[in-house]
Design an enzyme around this catalytic site. Structure first.
Site, PDB file in Angstrom:
ATOM      1  CG  ASN A  20     -12.312  19.232  -5.949  1.00 49.15           C
ATOM      2  OD1 ASN A  20     -12.274  20.083  -6.818  1.00 49.15           O
ATOM      3  ND2 ASN A  20     -13.391  18.520  -5.688  1.00 49.15           N
ATOM      4  CG  HIS A  41      -4.820  21.264  -9.376  1.00 47.24           C
ATOM      5  ND1 HIS A  41      -5.908  21.923  -9.901  1.00 47.24           N
ATOM      6  CD2 HIS A  41      -4.116  20.803 -10.442  1.00 47.24           C
ATOM      7  CE1 HIS A  41      -5.875  21.855 -11.220  1.00 47.24           C
ATOM      8  NE2 HIS A  41      -4.794  21.180 -11.569  1.00 47.24           N
ATOM      9  CB  SER A  94     -14.741  23.510 -16.183  1.00 49.47           C
ATOM     10  OG  SER A  94     -13.330  23.515 -15.974  1.00 49.47           O
ATOM     11  CB  ALA A 141     -21.301  14.422  -8.350  1.00 48.38           C
TER      12      ALA A 141
END
Length: 242
Positions: free
Chosen positions: A78, A95, A176, A218
């Protein structure tokens, strides 16, 4: 992890960002070169969405785990800052980060993050907006995220590998498990014999290989793990099915 905070995911079939927007027009160096106002305006909208959001039970649970003197390293794909705002102190952004803008030319960061400014002024859905100019060289600032076709930042990736290699238990939460090279990290842990617990409401490509896979959101999954940590610290006992 951030979906429960109202942050759109990328790959959900109906609601994911790439179901509604073309990544080739918004998340590549070529897209920024071709239409910087379109790309910057879209990231202004994403940043405003993040700034209005709050950490959810998942973020808060990991921070609480760290607060109980467990060594917790968060490795995230994220680009938001919700882990940090929840209180986690060691967060590795594979990322990049929305809030780490830098010059497209000289790479320097501005003194103040422009994507944090005036989120209330960003219209719903965003709008075209020219990116600010670098005060050092005059070229455009760009978001500090990893675009398609770009490599991962070296230091976070190396630190993530070291964290996985040395951990007692690897949690894989809400991903994923499709995006490489990040998806290789749990496979490395499995190969090393480290227990891997997947917490995800939906099955993934990792589910059959993980030591345990809890079909839970989560926050719920982390809460259950915290309850077990009050009783045992044995990783394999911790992750037996709830």
């Amino acid at each position: 992890m951030s979906a429960d905070s109202g942050i759109p995911t990328f790959r959900d079939v109906q609601t994911g960002l790439w179901a509604r927007f073309d990544p080739q027009q918004l998340a590549t160096p070529e897209a920024f070169d071709a239409d910087p106002a379109l790309v910057w305006g879209w990231y202004r909208w994403r940043a405003a969405t993040v700034l209005r959001a709050q950490p959810n039970a998942g973020h808060l649970g990991l921070a609480r785990m760290e607060g109980l003197d467990h060594a917790v390293t968060v490795v995230t794909q994220n680009v938001d800052d919700l882990h940090e705002r929840a209180g986690s102190s060691r967060v590795l952004h594979l990322h990049g980060s929305l809030f780490a803008s830098r010059c497209i030319n000289c790479g320097r960061a501005p003194a103040e993050e422009p994507l944090r400014s005036n989120p209330e002024a960003v219209p719903a859905g965003g709008a075209r907006e020219p990116p600010p100019a670098c005060v050092w060289c005059g070229r455009s600032l760009r978001p500090g995220v990893v675009w398609f076709g770009e490599g991962l930042p070296g230091a976070p990736w190396q630190a993530a590998g070291e964290a996985v290699a040395s951990c007692d238990l690897l949690l894989v939460i809400g991903t994923s498990a499709l995006v490489y090279p990040a998806a290789a990290l749990p496979l490395a842990a499995i190969e090393a014999g480290t227990p891997v617990l997947e917490i995800n409401p939906q099955p993934t490509g990792l589910s059959s290989q993980a030591s345990a896979s809890w079909r839970l959101p989560a926050g719920t999954g982390i809460d259950q793990l915290l309850d077990r940590l009050a009783i045992t610290s044995d990783p394999r006992t911790l992750i037996t099915p709830p």
